[in-house]
Write a protein that holds these residues in place. Structure first.
Motif, PDB file in Angstrom:
ATOM      1  N   MET A 169      13.042   5.385 -17.192  1.00  0.00           N
ATOM      2  CA  MET A 169      12.647   5.581 -16.032  1.00  0.00           C
ATOM      3  C   MET A 169      11.517   5.507 -15.280  1.00  0.00           C
ATOM      4  N   ARG A 170      11.367   5.180 -13.516  1.00  0.00           N
ATOM      5  CA  ARG A 170      10.130   4.870 -13.067  1.00  0.00           C
ATOM      6  C   ARG A 170       9.954   5.909 -13.023  1.00  0.00           C
ATOM      7  N   PRO A 171       8.349   5.382 -12.956  1.00  0.00           N
ATOM      8  CA  PRO A 171       7.485   7.125 -12.932  1.00  0.00           C
ATOM      9  C   PRO A 171       7.593   7.835 -11.816  1.00  0.00           C
ATOM     10  N   SER A 172       7.906   6.633 -10.700  1.00  0.00           N
ATOM     11  CA  SER A 172       7.995   6.838  -9.282  1.00  0.00           C
ATOM     12  C   SER A 172       9.049   7.611  -8.401  1.00  0.00           C
ATOM     13  N   LEU A 173      10.185   7.820 -10.088  1.00  0.00           N
ATOM     14  CA  LEU A 173      11.337   8.537  -9.764  1.00  0.00           C
ATOM     15  C   LEU A 173      12.507   7.080  -8.915  1.00  0.00           C
ATOM     16  N   ARG A 174      12.205   6.398  -9.065  1.00  0.00           N
ATOM     17  CA  ARG A 174      12.934   4.980  -8.168  1.00  0.00           C
ATOM     18  C   ARG A 174      13.720   4.654  -8.758  1.00  0.00           C
ATOM     19  N   LEU A 175      14.603   4.035  -7.923  1.00  0.00           N
ATOM     20  CA  LEU A 175      15.569   3.392  -8.774  1.00  0.00           C
ATOM     21  C   LEU A 175      15.310   1.680  -9.321  1.00  0.00           C
ATOM     22  N   ALA A 176      15.296   0.699 -10.190  1.00  0.00           N
ATOM     23  CA  ALA A 176      14.805  -0.630 -10.262  1.00  0.00           C
ATOM     24  C   ALA A 176      15.027  -1.220  -9.229  1.00  0.00           C
ATOM     25  N   ASN A 177      16.062  -1.610  -8.410  1.00  0.00           N
ATOM     26  CA  ASN A 177      15.777  -1.846  -6.960  1.00  0.00           C
ATOM     27  C   ASN A 177      15.795  -1.202  -5.878  1.00  0.00           C
ATOM     28  N   GLU A 178      14.962   0.022  -6.156  1.00  0.00           N
ATOM     29  CA  GLU A 178      14.679   0.456  -4.823  1.00  0.00           C
ATOM     30  C   GLU A 178      12.699  -0.089  -4.366  1.00  0.00           C
ATOM     31  N   LEU A 179      13.156  -0.088  -2.637  1.00  0.00           N
ATOM     32  CA  LEU A 179      11.241   0.018  -2.660  1.00  0.00           C
ATOM     33  C   LEU A 179      10.646   0.706  -2.322  1.00  0.00           C
ATOM     34  N   VAL A 229       8.805   2.506   3.793  1.00  0.00           N
ATOM     35  CA  VAL A 229       7.874   1.423   4.403  1.00  0.00           C
ATOM     36  C   VAL A 229       7.843   1.694   6.052  1.00  0.00           C
ATOM     37  N   ARG A 230       6.588   1.886   6.380  1.00  0.00           N
ATOM     38  CA  ARG A 230       6.638   2.346   7.950  1.00  0.00           C
ATOM     39  C   ARG A 230       5.484   1.210   8.074  1.00  0.00           C
ATOM     40  N   PHE A 289       3.178   0.713   2.269  1.00  0.00           N
ATOM     41  CA  PHE A 289       4.459   0.661   1.929  1.00  0.00           C
ATOM     42  C   PHE A 289       4.322   2.016   0.757  1.00  0.00           C
ATOM     43  N   GLY A 290       4.972   3.410   0.933  1.00  0.00           N
ATOM     44  CA  GLY A 290       4.334   4.568   0.316  1.00  0.00           C
ATOM     45  C   GLY A 290       2.652   4.612   0.476  1.00  0.00           C
ATOM     46  N   GLY A 307      -1.440   0.174  -5.176  1.00  0.00           N
ATOM     47  CA  GLY A 307      -0.269  -0.657  -5.868  1.00  0.00           C
ATOM     48  C   GLY A 307      -0.247  -1.642  -5.003  1.00  0.00           C
ATOM     49  N   GLY A 308       0.301  -2.983  -5.075  1.00  0.00           N
ATOM     50  CA  GLY A 308       0.645  -3.251  -3.938  1.00  0.00           C
ATOM     51  C   GLY A 308       0.225  -3.973  -2.472  1.00  0.00           C
ATOM     52  N   THR A 309      -1.126  -3.781  -2.686  1.00  0.00           N
ATOM     53  CA  THR A 309      -1.992  -4.244  -1.418  1.00  0.00           C
ATOM     54  C   THR A 309      -1.685  -5.464  -0.864  1.00  0.00           C
ATOM     55  N   ARG A 310      -1.539  -6.079  -1.625  1.00  0.00           N
ATOM     56  CA  ARG A 310      -1.266  -7.507  -1.060  1.00  0.00           C
ATOM     57  C   ARG A 310       0.316  -8.282  -0.071  1.00  0.00           C
ATOM     58  N   THR A 311       1.258  -7.405  -0.756  1.00  0.00           N
ATOM     59  CA  THR A 311       1.996  -7.817  -0.548  1.00  0.00           C
ATOM     60  C   THR A 311       2.209  -6.765   0.515  1.00  0.00           C
TER      61      THR A 311
END
Lengths: 238, 238, 238, 238, 238, 238
Positions: E1-11, E14-15, E32-33, E123-127
């Motif tokens: 389980m991810r620390p973010s509780l998201r599914l493996a393929n879940e974004l 996004v706003r 992104f979160g 996390g993910g600032t470049r994307t």
């Protein structure tokens, strides 16, 4: 009583020596007591990009201190590779102050570059710089007229500067280094010969100051600058 | 005939004013004719990393020119953000020259930082700097002795410097700016009071020069430096 | 006896490899014993501002050392963000030396940019650089002639350089790193093929040196440079 | 009439949003009309060298503008490799202003680093920065108390800032960009909640101003700052 | 389980907020979160030297982080005087990614300068930057068309980016800061709306990864980017 | 057909010369065809701040190009005063790649500093650098073991790198400069000797590429790296 034994409204001895070095169009050594600054004005027949094609000229200033102009040797800014925030703040102040009395249109598309270099510091280097720089600027303008590059002077007024501060609760004029270090409030005032304010920069280093104190400081500054302008006039008339 | 009307082996008028500014341990204004340099020596009770724990001190120098010390205003190195190659070359030369006559062991773990700042340039600023810096260094050392931080002087000898060059085919001493600009070969020579060579830096700007010319230049320099050392001795004895 | 076991007047083995890399108009690997320098000459069809419109060209040089060309790794100058004073001093020396044998008028308004990069250092990198750079410069000029951009060579003479020094009281030629580190006096001499002096840079690291020692050093240098010029001639003739 | 249609003594709408970003100990978005600044306060458990071992803390500030916070894109200072004189002047002003209301002894040996980053500029970014930074600083201090690192607040008073100027001959409060661009005199005033002056920085961009005008400007500023302090109090009380 | 509780393929959520600041031709806040980036696009009617006279335009990007966008305050790059290698790497990536979907010929000789400034990092600032920058770029282009400076859009496709990584042995999509810090392999993937790869940058921070893992990561990224492109389309259609 | 006349899956001639310069603990000249890079590994008995007291060592890399290693002379980064974004990106890549096969715990608290200096560039300088740097690193480690500073090797695997790209629609291996300039997609792949991916950096310079193309590129890279690792093994075994 002030460490300098001066009266609250007494300037240090001010001396202005024109033609101090031989190359510059204007070159002045100004002394406010033990503070000594070489001010030169250099004429360059070009203007910075923001003035090109405008028909107007530009007046700008740079400021520096010899490394051992101070009690402790300071690091040389050329060796550090950058000018400190303080240096930049002072040279911007000198430039703005001088431009306040120059008609840039009458100056034509040329630059007068003023350099203020402190060879001995004892408080008030920025106010001495402005006061001396005006005389160097005046000499450079006179040379432009004598060389028939200008037909009339672009100088609209005199400009001079002085510091005032609250020392042990008393507003005093023209702080030297010892007074300045032990002073709650320090204000630098730049005024024209006809009594207009050009710059007021007051900082409470210690306790904030009241409106009444501000009024007293401004009174002192006005009287001090009137004396400086008289000295400038004498030295330029000589 | 030289533009300066001097004889081939004639120095410009040399003046050395001690105690020129008030803060530095040693402070000298040196004038080689119209070339004027402020030389200060500052004592710092620490050494650079390569001397820490060595029991030895250090002597180093920095050099600068006021922007309008020259005929055309030069850009301020602090504003450009770096010292030119020429500046670095000169300050390294001054530092090496001074260290040649200092016993770093006797100086103890402290630094004497020398600053040479040109306020008016007319050729020979680096030779005037070395010659004046020695006097400032001497004053700083005297103060260390007077303050009982040193018991004996770490100075082993005098040091002075002069330029020589070939002007219109004739070897001449102590070039001023006009002569230097029109000179094929320029050599700076640094020597001790007892006649030893410390630095020789000769550059053929135009035609290369012969061994015979080099010998003539070295003869001139030796004689010129002997005079400078005498002036240093007089001024320090006063 | 020298650590290198060489005679006092003996050069290290000198090797010059032309066409060492493929892109530059001139590209040379020069070896003075274990000192190895890549010298390239690049032709650029433009001149720096001070030459624009003058009809004259320019020759300039840059110098660098790979970080581990030395016994201890040195910090990379590109990473430090500036070139040391030593680097600038050397590259100015190389540029002046090369210009001494170039007729800039005949070169026309173009620049030859020489790069000297030390890949292995064992003393004498600046003298090897000058000696190798001349060959790279010659190759670049030859290419300009072959490409019909020049009709005659702007090269007026050969140029080469060597170090001399006083090692344990004896004047010796072409110091390697071990000798140089333990040497009182170090002089770099740059001369033309026809025997004219272009640069002399002597520094007494330890005791100052006498006039007699200087004469002996100059004799050694003259003989050494004559050999280097012969090697340059051979390699260019090949 | 002002371009903004405001009364001479009318502030723009001021909004302060606390907890704007999640990482900083204090994080505020302050809006003076269309001017929007993110102010964060970061606590660091160390002090700069001049405070080490003093038992006192330090408060300092940095200022930046997003490149397109302005009508024309400005060059990014990180890309230029240096902060402009204006940036340094502003961040020094913010730091001094905040320190005027902090008892550094009570803060203890730690630093509160304030960052003011302008995301949209429409005049008055420095006054908005100071006003917002105080709230961020207050939140950081509250967190230190809550975390039992401090037992009492080192904050001695509120601090806020506003600009005043002479627009078409009339003294007005809180200049927006359009008014500021067309304004003869611009003064930034920083005052404490109890009405003491901390900084006054007045510049005559056009004609110098009289003592009467200065008095009118100071009156306007005093009233404006009283309103800002009330808003700060409301938002912190909420 | 991810620390973010998201599914493996879940974004993350996004706003995208258009018209976030008022001056820029395109201005977007992308989230992104908890990662929040302001992306602006500025149109400049000039091109860099390498495009002058080519008839083609240019798109370039700069990236920055507010000092306290992160958990620990980072030093301000403008104050340090240089951009880190990481910053330069990211801004080059953003620029290349955007240019992949721009027909520079159709853009004409103008530059669109994109600025991505991170106000809160998780996390993910470049994307997030690439994905948001595309929307700002699109708005700037739309304005050029509306202003009749362009007749057709130079945009050839959508572009978006996402990170993927192997977290505790499992390939997962869109890593937040906590996941990223504890992740063996991190890959950033940039793809067009029509499914072409523009950039793949994968780094094994811990153990190298196998070909099978690479394939799984690419599958995740493709699916995630398809969702981002759909969000971009929705927000631009609105 | 490729301009180099090589088969699609054919490497250039690879040559690795150990002990290329004499001072470094590891020193290698690597040639990928006409691309020639000097890779040195220097051991320093200290670690950067983030590793102090950790018991772990560090491996880092710097990269540079001689100014005329390329067809057009590039400006020297030391003279410009900063390293380009490209340089920093490459040296970060080299450092990460090498660290992927080093057990920093086993290395102990020391740094191995790798320098990759390109003396002739013809495409693929970063992949040659990584491949050569590994051999230099191996030699430095061997010396540490021989000097009894390490008892076992901290190297966990081989590491090598190669470029792949799509040239005129065909996936090809190990692009030279001409092929690279005319190539739509360029991917640099770094893998271990046992076939794990460490870095994949693919950029579509022209048209985006499909998943099928990516798979073909990865196949080529895997085969090419296997050959490089074999060459490394041979040269280290010799």
């Amino acid at each position: 009583m002030r460490p300098s034994l001066r009266l609250a409204n007494e300037l240090r001895r001010v001396r202005i020596t024109r033609h101090y070095t031989k190359h510059a169009e204007g070159s002045v050594l100004i002394e406010f007591g033990d503070t000594k600054v070489i001010c030169t004005a250099s004429v360059e027949e070009r203007v910075p990009p923001h003035k090109r094609g405008s028909g107007e000229g530009w007046v700008t200033a740079e400021y520096g201190m010899l490394p051992r102009s101070t009690g402790e040797r300071m690091q040389r800014e050329a060796a550090k590779g950058k000018q400190s925030g303080r240096t930049q703040e002072i040279q911007r102040l000198i430039g703005r102050s001088l431009r306040a009395v120059v008609d840039l249109q009458k100056l034509g598309e040329r630059t007068i570059q003023v350099d203020c270099d402190v060879i001995q510091a004892d408080g008030g280097t920025r106010t001495a710089s402005i006061t001396g720089a005006y005389v160097a600027l005046h000499d450079a303008v006179t040379k432009l007229i004598r060389d028939q590059k200008l037909t009339e002077s672009p100088l609209k007024d005199f400009i001079a500067a002085i510091s005032v501060g609250i020392y042990q609760g008393i507003p005093v004029l023209d702080l030297d280094y010892v007074e300045d270090s032990d002073c709650d409030t320090d204000m630098n005032v730049v005024m024209t010969g006809s009594g207009g304010f050009v710059e007021v920069q007051g900082t409470a280093e210690g306790a904030p100051y009241s409106r009444a104190e501000m009024n007293a400081l401004l009174d002192l500054a006005q009287a001090g600058i009137a004396q400086l302008v008289e000295i400038q006039g004498d030295v330029l008339g000589g």
